[in-house]
Design a protein around this motif. Structure first.
Motif, short mmCIF file in Angstrom:
data_model
loop_
_atom_site.label_atom_id
_atom_site.label_comp_id
_atom_site.label_asym_id
_atom_site.label_seq_id
_atom_site.Cartn_x
_atom_site.Cartn_y
_atom_site.Cartn_z
N GLY A 1 25.49 -20.07 -32.86
CA GLY A 1 25.87 -21.47 -32.95
C GLY A 1 25.35 -22.21 -31.74
N ASP A 2 26.25 -22.67 -30.88
CA ASP A 2 25.85 -23.38 -29.67
C ASP A 2 25.61 -22.45 -28.49
N TYR A 3 25.75 -21.15 -28.71
CA TYR A 3 25.70 -20.21 -27.59
C TYR A 3 24.34 -19.59 -27.41
N PRO A 4 23.76 -19.67 -26.21
CA PRO A 4 22.62 -18.81 -25.91
C PRO A 4 23.12 -17.37 -25.86
N SER A 5 22.38 -16.46 -26.40
CA SER A 5 22.82 -15.08 -26.51
C SER A 5 22.62 -14.32 -25.20
N ASP A 6 23.67 -13.61 -24.74
CA ASP A 6 23.51 -12.72 -23.60
C ASP A 6 22.42 -11.70 -23.89
N THR A 7 22.41 -11.19 -25.12
CA THR A 7 21.41 -10.20 -25.52
C THR A 7 20.00 -10.74 -25.30
N ASN A 8 19.78 -11.95 -25.73
CA ASN A 8 18.45 -12.53 -25.61
C ASN A 8 18.06 -12.72 -24.15
N GLY B 1 30.85 -7.74 -26.92
CA GLY B 1 30.14 -8.22 -28.10
C GLY B 1 28.68 -8.54 -27.87
N ARG B 2 28.04 -7.88 -26.91
CA ARG B 2 26.61 -8.09 -26.71
C ARG B 2 25.85 -6.83 -27.06
N ILE B 3 24.58 -6.97 -27.35
CA ILE B 3 23.75 -5.84 -27.73
C ILE B 3 22.98 -5.37 -26.50
N ALA B 4 23.11 -4.09 -26.19
CA ALA B 4 22.40 -3.53 -25.04
C ALA B 4 21.24 -2.65 -25.47
N TRP C 1 18.92 -10.78 -21.56
CA TRP C 1 18.52 -9.51 -20.97
C TRP C 1 17.24 -9.00 -21.62
N ARG C 2 17.07 -9.25 -22.90
CA ARG C 2 15.83 -8.84 -23.55
C ARG C 2 14.63 -9.56 -22.92
N ASN C 3 14.79 -10.86 -22.67
CA ASN C 3 13.71 -11.62 -22.06
C ASN C 3 13.41 -11.12 -20.64
N GLN C 4 14.47 -10.71 -19.93
CA GLN C 4 14.23 -10.18 -18.59
C GLN C 4 13.41 -8.89 -18.66
N LEU C 5 13.76 -8.01 -19.61
CA LEU C 5 12.98 -6.79 -19.77
C LEU C 5 11.52 -7.11 -20.08
N ASP C 6 11.30 -8.10 -20.91
CA ASP C 6 9.92 -8.50 -21.23
C ASP C 6 9.17 -8.94 -19.97
N ARG C 7 9.85 -9.67 -19.10
CA ARG C 7 9.20 -10.12 -17.85
C ARG C 7 8.89 -8.92 -16.95
N TRP C 8 9.80 -7.95 -16.90
CA TRP C 8 9.53 -6.76 -16.09
C TRP C 8 8.33 -6.00 -16.65
N LEU C 9 8.25 -5.92 -17.97
CA LEU C 9 7.13 -5.22 -18.60
C LEU C 9 5.81 -5.95 -18.37
N VAL D 1 23.14 -16.14 -9.26
CA VAL D 1 21.68 -16.29 -9.24
C VAL D 1 21.22 -16.90 -10.57
N GLU D 2 20.07 -17.53 -10.53
CA GLU D 2 19.58 -18.25 -11.70
C GLU D 2 19.40 -17.34 -12.91
N ALA D 3 18.98 -16.10 -12.68
CA ALA D 3 18.75 -15.18 -13.80
C ALA D 3 20.02 -14.88 -14.56
N ASP D 4 21.19 -15.01 -13.89
CA ASP D 4 22.47 -14.71 -14.53
C ASP D 4 23.21 -15.96 -15.00
N TRP D 5 22.60 -17.14 -14.88
CA TRP D 5 23.34 -18.38 -15.08
C TRP D 5 23.86 -18.54 -16.51
N PHE D 6 23.03 -18.30 -17.49
CA PHE D 6 23.47 -18.51 -18.87
C PHE D 6 24.54 -17.49 -19.26
N VAL D 7 24.44 -16.29 -18.72
CA VAL D 7 25.48 -15.30 -18.97
C VAL D 7 26.78 -15.73 -18.29
#
Length: 674
Positions: A187-194, A59-62, A196-204, A592-598
């Motif tokens: 709701g109370d959930y940080p989105s997995d999609t968000n 149920g996540r957007i890739a 990974w999207r933020n990670q792509l932004d950091r790479w860019l 790792v910290e980058a995967d913590w919320f997921v």
């Protein structure tokens, strides 16, 4: 990427979504004129490495897709993991058609968050099955890996410039589209999609720091492709005038009159001669789809009088080894010099892109009512040869790489058909007042209906309604829509737009875990929980596929529970629970910290599915909360040790909700000694 053209035999457009070895897809952007669910479903499977049912379960957007608004949206359940974004009704476009075909894909090393790859695709074809099976199209690709940015060479810096230029176009375009689904909190959930999207932004951002030189990628937001062409050729390192020019296009200009030479073809040649990129007596070939070449079909003789030879396109053997007939859809220009007695294509350059050789596609900047939004690349390949000879590899021969041949031509209009023109399409995909609805489970004791909750209050003037399976408006109660039956994965909604027109679209339904249009979840025993968590960050291989012969529900696609014999209560159940807690602690201290919320999302979602297991029931009877040790600092990674940190707060909230679902909150805890 080398300046030498390199293609693998028969690599289709969808295969360019395959991750590099050792990487998995994180998040990607696509834009284009059209797409279909078949192509996007295949692309998402290759990109994520997950089968359709696995993606539906996660149920996540890739992949986020922005299409021309005349293209119907892809339904949420037809390509799991893909979000087909809709355009805002009130946003005034600065282009006629969204015709640029660009993808920006981010891949990550699942074991080392510092390692990643960003890929740029520039396609001449649409994101459709037709492109894979029927049309003759081309794609240009460049990859930039994080490892190469430590000491980037000139080629890597140039590739960074290409990716940065493409990203700039996508950022501009995204402003026209509803992106709320990509940033949802569930709701109370940080989105997995968000995440990974933020990670792509950091790479860019990192890529932007390393860019050098003028990009090969360009678009027509400020100037037409033709107006920029000569300068792009010069920036590619080609300053010589060429004796040969090949032109190909999926569409040409509409015939304004009998025997009229298409003006854009003439303009291309005149411009390149004026800028010193073509010789005055150059050889010119025009490659066409004989069944649809618009004005070219009526002007073969007139074109010949001006030095143009019309030829049928031919599938290049390196890209289409099956040899099947395909209709030309690729847009390309190729120019080079040939010296007597030599086989090399010298001073060669190539244009590939979305812009057809028409006024709106190639000779006009993007403007509403006039010019489409187009994008392409101009690059200078090395090592190309005119013909196959001894010592020449097939991948060096230009006719093996571009849809060209010199054995057939049209000496008259016979055998050519004008075909249809680019269709005029009304905007059919318009952003809904809300981007999703959230499912609220019915209260079992009262057998009440489930509810579909809106993420934000709406104006009463919108006439927004959720339609049931019979197409009737659902009853609204306290701001929610009542729904009879099981949780749907998507619902049809209706509203009145700003112009007074009625609109309908399909919206995804979020479940209590913030999963988007996801299939149902089966119950798990504690040993299954441990196995699934051990697969992190990958999706467990058994999700959505037969497990020990137990198929998915044929109607809903939900996973059916496994028949199992209940384990013994007492000592066995206690030992099983303690082993699970130890396994969770060992696994999460290595996250790792980058995967913590997921990880927190996965932990919560997986453990809640064990709410009815024998192990949990045993601890309810003992009046003990077995999760309490997981709150201890030794059981948490260093970056989540502080309760008031963002990582710590998310983790404690996950434990709170698991304890509530297990019905052990408020019970005494277990002491941790280390």
């Amino acid at each position: 990427m080398s300046k030498r053209i390199h293609k693998s035999n028969g690599v289709s457009l969808v295969q360019h979504f395959d991750p590099p070895t050792g990487y998995v897809g994180a998040f990607g952007w696509l834009c284009g004129y059209s797409a279909d669910a078949d192509f996007l479903d295949m692309a998402a499977e290759r990109f994520t490495g997950q089968a359709r049912a696995q993606r539906a379960h996660a149920g996540r957007i890739a992949l986020a897709v922005m299409l021309d608004p005349g293209n119907p949206l892809i339904a949420p359940i037809d390509a799991p993991g893909v979000a087909s974004l809709s355009m805002y009704e009130a946003k005034q476009k600065t282009f006629e058609l969204l015709h640029a075909k660009v993808a920006l894909l981010g891949f990550r090393d699942p074991h080392d968050p510092a390692r990643w790859v960003v890929r740029l695709l520039v396609s001449t074809g649409n994101w459709t099955r037709e492109t894979l099976e029927e049309t003759l199209d081309l794609v240009w690709r460049v990859d930039v890996a994080s490892d190469a940015l430590e000491a980037p060479d000139a080629q890597t810096q140039l590739s960074c410039s290409d990716i940065h230029a493409a990203h700039d176009l996508l950022v501009y375009l995204a402003d026209y589209f509803d992106q709320r689904l990509l940033t949802l909190s569930g709701g109370d959930y940080p989105s997995d999609t968000n995440q990974w999207r933020n990670q792509l932004d950091r790479w860019l951002d990192r890529i932007a720091e390393c860019k050098r030189g003028h990009p090969r990628f360009f678009d027509n937001r400020n100037h037409s492709l033709l107006a920029q062409l000569a300068k792009c050729i010069e920036r590619a390192g080609i300053t010589a005038a060429c004796h040969y020019l090949a032109m190909g296009s999926g569409f040409y200009e509409t015939a304004k009159s009998e025997s009229a030479v298409p003006k854009v073809l003439r303009r291309i040649v005149e411009t390149l001669k004026e800028k010193g990129r073509l010789t005055r007596q150059c050889e010119i070939d025009v490659f066409v789809n004989p069944l649809g070449c618009q004005a070219v079909a009526q002007s073969v003789n007139e074109l010949a009088a001006e030095g143009f030879v019309v030829r049928p396109a031919h599938p290049p053997a390196m890209l289409f080894p099956d040899g099947d007939a395909r209709k030309l859809h690729a847009k390309f220009l190729f120019a080079a010099n040939k010296r007597e007695g030599f086989n090399n294509c010298t001073s060669a350059w190539i244009y590939l892109g979305s812009g057809n050789l028409t006024g709106p596609g190639f000779d006009t900047k993007a403007a509403l009512g006039r010019g489409n939004l187009e994008a392409g690349v101009v690059f200078a390949p090395e090592g190309l040869c005119w013909y196959q000879k001894a010592g020449v590899a097939p991948a060096q021969v230009v006719t093996n790489l571009l849809p060209m041949q010199w054995s057939a031509q049209y000496d008259s209009d016979t055998g050519l058909t004008a075909g249809g023109d680019m269709p005029v399409r009304p905007q059919v995909s318009i952003a809904s007042p809300v981007a999703w609805v959230t499912w609220i489970e019915p209260v079992a004791a009262t057998r009440s209906n489930g509810r579909l909750s809106l993420p934000e209050p709406l104006s009463t003037t919108s006439g927004f309604a959720v339609l049931d399976e019979a197409g009737q408006s659902c009853v609204m109660l306290d701001g929610d829509f009542l729904w009879r039956g099981e949780r749907p994965r998507q619902v049809k909604v209706r509203w009145t737009g700003e112009t007074g027109a009625r609109h309908e679209t399909l919206l995804p339904v979020l479940d209590e875990f913030g999963r988007v249009a996801a299939t149902g979840l089966s119950s798990l025993d504690l040993d299954e929980v441990a196995w699934q968590l051990a697969q992190f960050p990958s999706t467990p291989d058994d999700e959505g596929v037969d497990r020990e012969g137990i198929p998915d529900d044929p109607v809903t696609g939900d996973q059916q529970p496994l028949p199992r014999s209940a384990p013994m209560r007492g000592d066995y159940a206690i030992r099983q629970m303690m082993e699970l807690v130890e396994n969770v602690a060992a696994r999460q201290t290595a996250v790792v910290e980058a995967d913590w919320f997921v990880w927190c999302n996965r932990l919560e979602q997986t453990l809640i599915r064990a709410s009815n297991s024998v192990g949990v029931e045993t601890f309810i009877e003992l009046e003990i909360n077995p999760l309490s040790p997981l709150r201890a600092v030794p059981f948490r990674p260093a970056f989540a040790e502080l309760d008031n940190s963002e990582a710590g707060e998310r983790y404690l909230e996950a434990l709170r909700r698991i304890a509530s679902a297990w019905r052990v909150d408020g019970l005494k805890g277990l002491e941790v000694t280390r």
